[in-house]
Design an enzyme around this catalytic site. Sequence first.
Site, PDB file in Angstrom:
ATOM      1  N   LYS A   1       0.836  -1.212   0.000  1.00 49.01           N
ATOM      2  CA  LYS A   1       0.000   0.000   0.000  1.00 49.01           C
ATOM      3  C   LYS A   1       0.868   1.259   0.000  1.00 49.01           C
ATOM      4  CE  LYS A   1      -2.118  -1.106   3.804  1.00 49.01           C
ATOM      5  NZ  LYS A   1      -1.484  -2.412   4.013  1.00 49.01           N
ATOM      6  N   THR A   2       1.854   1.280   0.890  1.00 48.20           N
ATOM      7  CA  THR A   2       2.719   2.456   0.956  1.00 48.20           C
ATOM      8  C   THR A   2       3.525   2.571  -0.338  1.00 48.20           C
ATOM      9  OG1 THR A   2       2.831   2.202   3.341  1.00 48.20           O
ATOM     10  CG2 THR A   2       4.501   3.589   2.346  1.00 48.20           C
TER      11      THR A   2
ATOM     12  N   ASP B   1      -1.926   7.923   3.749  1.00 50.72           N
ATOM     13  CA  ASP B   1      -1.506   6.560   4.132  1.00 50.72           C
ATOM     14  C   ASP B   1      -2.117   6.238   5.497  1.00 50.72           C
ATOM     15  OD1 ASP B   1      -0.239   4.117   4.084  1.00 50.72           O
ATOM     16  OD2 ASP B   1       1.798   4.896   4.295  1.00 50.72           O
ATOM     17  N   GLU B   2      -2.246   4.972   5.821  1.00 45.21           N
ATOM     18  CA  GLU B   2      -2.785   4.537   7.126  1.00 45.21           C
ATOM     19  C   GLU B   2      -4.131   5.222   7.414  1.00 45.21           C
ATOM     20  OE1 GLU B   2      -1.100   2.274   8.887  1.00 45.21           O
ATOM     21  OE2 GLU B   2       1.020   2.492   8.366  1.00 45.21           O
TER      22      GLU B   2
ATOM     23  N   GLN C   1      -5.671  -3.120  10.836  1.00 45.51           N
ATOM     24  CA  GLN C   1      -4.516  -2.541  11.525  1.00 45.51           C
ATOM     25  C   GLN C   1      -4.865  -1.240  12.243  1.00 45.51           C
ATOM     26  OE1 GLN C   1      -0.547  -2.844   9.538  1.00 45.51           O
ATOM     27  NE2 GLN C   1      -1.753  -3.445   7.777  1.00 45.51           N
TER      28      GLN C   1
ATOM     29  N   ARG D   1       5.015  -7.265  11.096  1.00 43.19           N
ATOM     30  CA  ARG D   1       6.229  -6.470  10.844  1.00 43.19           C
ATOM     31  C   ARG D   1       7.382  -7.386  10.451  1.00 43.19           C
ATOM     32  NH1 ARG D   1       4.120  -2.957   9.202  1.00 43.19           N
ATOM     33  NH2 ARG D   1       2.255  -4.149   9.564  1.00 43.19           N
TER      34      ARG D   1
HETATM   35  P1  ATP Z   1       1.709  -2.061   6.006  1.00 41.30           P
HETATM   36  O1  ATP Z   1       0.231  -2.397   6.009  1.00 41.30           O
HETATM   37  O2  ATP Z   1       2.436  -2.850   6.999  1.00 41.30           O
HETATM   38  O3  ATP Z   1       1.950  -0.595   6.056  1.00 41.30           O
HETATM   39  P2  ATP Z   1       2.072  -1.973   3.152  1.00 41.30           P
HETATM   40  O4  ATP Z   1       0.869  -2.574   2.507  1.00 41.30           O
HETATM   41  O5  ATP Z   1       2.157  -0.511   3.172  1.00 41.30           O
HETATM   42  O6  ATP Z   1       2.252  -2.606   4.590  1.00 41.30           O
HETATM   43  P3  ATP Z   1       4.646  -1.856   1.895  1.00 41.30           P
HETATM   44  O7  ATP Z   1       5.432  -1.408   3.057  1.00 41.30           O
HETATM   45  O8  ATP Z   1       4.306  -0.864   0.838  1.00 41.30           O
HETATM   46  O9  ATP Z   1       3.325  -2.595   2.407  1.00 41.30           O
HETATM   47  O10 ATP Z   1       5.327  -3.090   1.201  1.00 41.30           O
HETATM   48  C1  ATP Z   1       5.862  -4.167   1.932  1.00 41.30           C
HETATM   49  C2  ATP Z   1       7.156  -4.644   1.323  1.00 41.30           C
HETATM   50  O11 ATP Z   1       6.893  -5.301   0.100  1.00 41.30           O
HETATM   51  C3  ATP Z   1       8.104  -3.521   1.003  1.00 41.30           C
HETATM   52  O12 ATP Z   1       9.411  -3.938   1.267  1.00 41.30           O
HETATM   53  C4  ATP Z   1       7.856  -3.291  -0.479  1.00 41.30           C
HETATM   54  O13 ATP Z   1       8.966  -2.696  -1.109  1.00 41.30           O
HETATM   55  C5  ATP Z   1       7.622  -4.711  -0.970  1.00 41.30           C
HETATM   56  N1  ATP Z   1       6.780  -4.734  -2.179  1.00 41.30           N
HETATM   57  C6  ATP Z   1       5.524  -4.305  -2.304  1.00 41.30           C
HETATM   58  N2  ATP Z   1       5.055  -4.507  -3.556  1.00 41.30           N
HETATM   59  C7  ATP Z   1       6.061  -5.097  -4.247  1.00 41.30           C
HETATM   60  C8  ATP Z   1       6.211  -5.566  -5.610  1.00 41.30           C
HETATM   61  N3  ATP Z   1       5.235  -5.463  -6.497  1.00 41.30           N
HETATM   62  N4  ATP Z   1       7.387  -6.109  -5.932  1.00 41.30           N
HETATM   63  C9  ATP Z   1       8.389  -6.228  -5.032  1.00 41.30           C
HETATM   64  N5  ATP Z   1       8.310  -5.817  -3.754  1.00 41.30           N
HETATM   65  C10 ATP Z   1       7.164  -5.254  -3.362  1.00 41.30           C
HETATM   66 MG    MG Z   2       2.347   0.876   4.773  1.00 39.86          MG
END
Ligand code: ATP
Ligand code: MG
Length: 744
Positions: free
Chosen positions: A45-46, A232-233, A263, A615
């Site tokens: 997402k981020t 975000d969040e 979350q 995490r």
């Molecule tokens: P959270 O809910 O914990 O905030 P999130 O959904 O924001 O998580 P991110 O932090 O954006 O998740 O991504 C998690 C990890 O996965 C990061 O290290 C990110 O770089 C990697 N990632 C996400 N999408 C891809 C992709 N398409 N290819 C490779 N790596 C990815």
């Molecule tokens: Mg995130």
Amino acid sequence: MRRFSGEGPPGDAAEILKGLNKPQREAVRATEGPLLVIAGPGSGKTRVLTMRIAYLLSTGRARPHEILAVTFTNKAAREIRERVTRLVGEGLASGMWLGTFHSVCRRLLVADCQHLGFTSGFSIYDTDDTERALRQLMKELSMDAKGFKPSAIRSLISAAKNRRESPEILERAAIRPIQKAAARLYGPYQERLKRSNAMDFDDLLLKPLDLFAKRPDVLAKYRRRWTHIHVDEYQDTNHVQYLLTKELAAGHRNICVVGDDAQSIYAFRGADITNIISFKNDYPTAKVVRLEQNYRSTKTILRIAEATIKHNVDQLKKRLWTENEEGSPVVLLRCLSETDEARRITQTIRRLRVTNGYRLQDFAVLYRLNAQSRALEDALRQDGVPYRIFGGMSFYQRKEIKDALAYLRLLVNPNDLESLRRVINYPRRGIGGVSQQRLFAPVASGTMTPWEAIARPTMPGIIPSARKKIAEFCAMIVDCMQALEHGDVVEIARKLFTDAGVMHDLRAGNTEEGLVRWENVQELLSAIAEYMAGAEDESSLEGFLQEISLFTDADEKDSVTDYVSLLTLHSSKGLEFPVVFIAGLEDGIFPSHQNQEDPVKLQEERRLFYVGVTRAEAQLYLSCAAQRFVYGRSESYSESPFVSEVESLLLRDVAGPEVRMRGSFDSVGGQVVQRRSRPVGTGPSREYDLSDIVPGAIVLHRTFGEGKVIKVSGRDIRKKAVVHFKGHGHKNLVLRFAKLERLD
Ligand code: ATP
Ligand code: MG
């Protein structure tokens, strides 16, 4: 602390899209109209939010200053900026409005607060400043300060503000005496802030809404400026934050929010989970993208996460899968006490560094209560392992720093009453309590501003010696204010601290503590120098003071770069680490005892556990202790229900205490052991068995290390021992507090 990782090399739009999966690409490409990305942890997402910004810039759909992105911490904002810079280059990345709600609102208010009767040098009051102001008001209104805690009053007022309720509404709804007291103080408190040209944290978010209501032209300006809004969040936004984004997006409706209802962990601070769930109601045409692939964690870790969250009845159902490997089992460390737990975590870190080649920054230890960090710190320190605590007291909240900052605040906002009160007689210069009361009486009655009160030549009822000192104090401040117009900020600050006697006061006792404080003030001067040298166009003392008020310790700069992170579960949000420990999984600690009984609060605790579990990238350790010293006493605890909920998936470390004390606690060797009985602990706890401590016994003390018992006296809770410790000599210890462990 780990960065958000995984971006590709700098490049154009096609290259940006290459590093994304199909639904992520879909979200990035949906640049116009409302967009909701709702997905589980680690699904990107981020990353989508960052890539979307880069995409908007590189395709020319938005210019940097047209982008507003709100993140959870300043640090997350900096990382997004760095990533976008790498993707699209410095030129395009600068000029974006990117930060936390509070920091974005601060910038907005600096530009436009004059419409509300404030000036741009307004002070930002933290909770400590607010509580001081409330205490003072209680005195002035002759309210019995002993009856009510200012912290409790502060939270009642803050809650009312966040619901946008006026003092009158609070008054009408007040039933209990403390609510009545809060209702009575609310109005005068707001009045006092206004007079001091100050805002508290709540005001930073509320004042923009007042501004928009009062000046539609100002709102229109921001609506035109920010053509693309990102949050975000989003699951942790409160009602006021929700209203802000809604107001700003009302024209173009280009609003992209990302989040995960599972979350949401800030309901206790007013976060409203329904904001994310009802996004579709506010924006019926919103595009909704769901991401299901997790890139962060092993299959094993995700299985634990899934087994946890399925116990929450109110969660939206989401699928989460990963192509990552199966990974190592999740281990439960069953410990005797918090000291044992800390030692075993430290040992595991030591072992994994050797066997897997991890760096220290790959490890994080998460816990529910700030107080849990102490035992962990002791163990890490004893092992010589650098660590950093997040979620504790920030550098900028230390007393000596707050004193120094109060002086500086006066230079840009001489009407700041709390700062004036803080330093007018610090260091002591003979302006006592009675003089101060008379001095500030016209402020309390509303006939003078704070500065008018201290700068007037006649001061009825104040003794001449104090009057002279007040005049000198004023002259010193005015001198520095004038110097500030052209002079060097750091030099002026140093001169002010010296002239005021702060530097001398810190060194006066010639104590080590004083030296540390003096060094901290030097560090503050360096921080100002660094800030002023920065490229920010608003590099001014005003800007510095306001920005640091919004700092959390997670935003501070690190001088050591390789360290183990110790942080509360709440501050672990959005981050990722290869190895994660969740410590203190006991019923009454996590879930916390206040939230155990209420099913709604228990669900929030479970979401917090879910955040913690997710995490972890490669390895996850859970730990619990049979006995823990917390809230001032040692108590026995049972395992957390969160452990039972996933127990069939855990590898239990059942090594006995004797084996563990020799440091080979992981000797269970791969078998999955079912939990059978409570409480925690595999044998009788030896640590608190005072009858074990007899002359001649070899014991371990948390601070002094290993020692030999020489003599024992007294009985039961009064039992004492003289122990000889290598390098520390004889110590006379009360056994109930000394918490010795027998080693032989
Ligand atoms: P959270 O809910 O914990 O905030 P999130 O959904 O924001 O998580 P991110 O932090 O954006 O998740 O991504 C998690 C990890 O996965 C990061 O290290 C990110 O770089 C990697 N990632 C996400 N999408 C891809 C992709 N398409 N290819 C490779 N790596 C990815
Ligand atoms: Mg995130």
